[in-house]
Design an enzyme around this catalytic site. Structure first.
Site, PDB file in Angstrom:
ATOM      1  N   ASP A 239      38.268  55.251   5.973  1.00  0.00           N
ATOM      2  CA  ASP A 239      37.419  54.845   7.095  1.00  0.00           C
ATOM      3  C   ASP A 239      37.440  55.954   8.139  1.00  0.00           C
ATOM      4  O   ASP A 239      38.323  56.817   8.134  1.00  0.00           O
ATOM      5  CB  ASP A 239      37.973  53.572   7.754  1.00  0.00           C
ATOM      6  CG  ASP A 239      38.228  52.441   6.772  1.00  0.00           C
ATOM      7  OD1 ASP A 239      37.433  52.286   5.826  1.00  0.00           O
ATOM      8  OD2 ASP A 239      39.228  51.711   6.959  1.00  0.00           O
ATOM      9  N   ASP A 282      37.363  49.746  10.283  1.00  0.00           N
ATOM     10  CA  ASP A 282      37.852  48.568   9.567  1.00  0.00           C
ATOM     11  C   ASP A 282      39.125  48.056  10.230  1.00  0.00           C
ATOM     12  O   ASP A 282      40.037  48.830  10.541  1.00  0.00           O
ATOM     13  CB  ASP A 282      38.117  48.893   8.095  1.00  0.00           C
ATOM     14  CG  ASP A 282      36.829  48.968   7.270  1.00  0.00           C
ATOM     15  OD1 ASP A 282      35.740  48.756   7.834  1.00  0.00           O
ATOM     16  OD2 ASP A 282      36.926  49.241   6.060  1.00  0.00           O
ATOM     17  N   ARG A 334      28.124  44.563   6.614  1.00  0.00           N
ATOM     18  CA  ARG A 334      29.380  44.496   7.359  1.00  0.00           C
ATOM     19  C   ARG A 334      29.189  44.888   8.828  1.00  0.00           C
ATOM     20  O   ARG A 334      29.805  45.827   9.320  1.00  0.00           O
ATOM     21  CB  ARG A 334      30.460  45.393   6.728  1.00  0.00           C
ATOM     22  CG  ARG A 334      30.735  45.064   5.281  1.00  0.00           C
ATOM     23  CD  ARG A 334      31.904  45.875   4.746  1.00  0.00           C
ATOM     24  NE  ARG A 334      32.191  45.523   3.350  1.00  0.00           N
ATOM     25  CZ  ARG A 334      33.086  46.129   2.585  1.00  0.00           C
ATOM     26  NH1 ARG A 334      33.795  47.130   3.080  1.00  0.00           N
ATOM     27  NH2 ARG A 334      33.292  45.750   1.346  1.00  0.00           N
TER      28      ARG A 334
HETATM   29 CA    CA Z   1      38.392  50.406   4.676  1.00  0.00          CA
END
Ligand code: CA
Ligand code: CA
Length: 463
Positions: A239, A282, A334
């Site tokens: 991420d 995240d 998301r």
């Molecule tokens: Ca992730």
């Protein structure tokens, strides 16, 4: 309309201008910034505004990160713990000196980022490439030949080549994952960019990250997962920012982008896109008490996962996050996807559409999302019915959200009713809680794009 404009103006003042109540007196940090970089001699001293920004804490009541002890980051740092960094080595040095142990360095520290810091930069300043990080036993060519479903079948890769890929991932993690400890504030000076790296906030309580452009945390060694989804998927490790096992984290006024390496430019292998990126931001592994405010998330596939496992276990009662005044510009899914947490999503601006759009807010297992006064600008190919997605949840509270479809004027939308009209089983309309941690008035949704689009993201704070 005048009252709406006044509300907008007061919110701008309250949330984007320095909240003076949260500024400690910068009386002990008048010295020269530390750092050993080659250009230290010509580096300008920090401006008064930059020093004030470093001393700011999260304002009282500003989202879930204001709960418990609140979020002060490194604002109490001693003078010798104020750093200006412009290389990977300087960043690691400022965070404690050793990337392997920095995650436990709880000394209060303020780290200013100047210019570009590249995660692929070696200690001698040379930029590494993926071949430098690869294990001798790995090559993409060999991986594609060995695990082609036509040859290998639809089972997970295993054996020496997969083991070599995993060793390569470990090499890359040591290089491009930058570990942050507790009691840290990281602030970008104008134009600051962290590129090719993951900021890992893991077991690090009380962290503030502001005014930084995060760019292209690419994975050199994506994994083929043949049983992920109907046709398999390439999955990446990294991420741009990961928050795990941490509390009281404030992520404010940053820009998240893949820059000149967009998902759309990646090749297709085994019939699936070769995905070199994971999330933008995240929040997983029992993290909680996080406020995500005034950030700009530009087009990419997966943006924000809150909770990474359906297992009913340690995440229960955690993953409480507030998202406000963020600009979600062109993500595919998301935005966020939520499991377990009480997540307040208010006053965010969305601009969605184009190839591959899947959904905005994912309603996952035991999630309790409260979505209020958000504004959605939709392309002709996106329906209001597709703004929610049921990932195993049961209910979501939605209030005061507006949508503008295909250039038509904005109008109110009942997100749950729109979803339920197009999907079964239905979602319930009450997530079972009402947010109380909010800073300043909630804007009426029609004003949200006018305020958020210009003011969200890096390089908007005064310094
Ligand atoms: Ca992730
Ligand atoms: Ca239905």
């Amino acid at each position: 309309m005048r009252r709406l404009a006044a509300a907008a103006a007061s919110t701008i003042i309250a949330l984007t201008v320095l909240p003076t109540a949260a500024v400690a007196q910068p009386s002990d940090d008048a010295g020269t910034p530390s750092g050993n970089h080659r250009d230290r001699a010509v580096r300008a001293p920090l401006s008064t505004l930059a020093r004030q920004l470093g001393r700011q804490a999260l304002p009282a009541g500003d989202g879930w990160a204001a709960a418990g002890p609140g979020t002060t980051g490194g604002s109490a740092a001693a003078a010798e713990q104020i750093h200006v960094v412009s290389s990977r080595a300087e960043l690691v040095a400022a965070l404690g000196g050793d990337n392997a142990t920095n995650a436990t360095n709880a000394t209060a520290k303020i780290v200013y980022v100047s210019g570009d810091v590249d995660g692929f930069e070696a200690a001698d300043g040379r930029l590494l490439d993926c071949a430098d990080l690869a294990d001798p036993g790995y090559s993409l060519e060999a991986y594609l030949a060995a695990y082609d479903p036509a040859v290998w079948g639809l089972v997970a890769p295993s054996g020496p080549l997969e083991e070599a890929r995993r060793r390569s991932v470990t090499n890359q993690t040591h290089q491009t994952q930058i570990n942050v400890g507790p009691n840290t504030t990281i602030i970008g000076l104008r134009g600051a960019r962290l590129t090719g790296l993951t900021l890992m906030i893991d077991r690090a309580t009380n962290v503030i990250v502001r005014n930084i452009t995060f760019d292209d945390a690419r994975d050199c060694f994506p994994a083929w997962s043949p049983t992920d989804g109907e046709a398999g998927n390439w999955n990446s490790q990294y991420d741009l920012v990961s928050v795990r096992r941490s509390e009281n984290v404030w992520i404010d006024h940053n820009t998240f982008t893949d820059g000149d390496n967009p998902d759309s430019a990646q090749p297709v292998y085994f019939g699936r896109p070769y995905q070199v990126h994971d999330g933008a931001l995240d929040i997983t592994h029992t993290a909680s008490l996080v406020t995500v405010s005034w950030n700009r998330f530009s087009g990419r596939d997966k943006l924000m996962l809150i909770g990474s496992s359906n297992t009913v276990g340690p995440d229960v009662g955690r993953l409480n996050v507030t998202l406000h005044h963020n600009f979600f510009d062109g993500g595919l899914q998301r935005l966020p996807r939520v499991r377990f947490g009480q997540v307040d999503v208010y006053n965010n601006a969305y601009r969605l559409g184009g190839d591959g759009f899947q959904y905005a807010i994912g309603v996952g297992v035991q999630s309790a999302v409260h979505a209020e006064s958000n504004h959605f600008t939709l392309g002709a190919d996106v329906s209001s019915a597709d703004l929610l997605y049921d990932w195993g949840g049961t209910a979501i509270t939605t209030r005061g959200n507006w949508v503008s479809s295909a250039g038509a004027p904005s109008r109110p939308v009942d997100l749950v009713a729109a979803y339920n009209a197009g999907h079964d089983p239905d979602l319930g309309p009450d997530a079972g809680w009402t947010p109380t941690l909010r800073h300043g008035p909630v804007l009426p949704a029609p004003l949200v794009p006018l305020v958020v689009r210009p003011l969200a993201g890096a390089d908007r704070l005064p310094l």
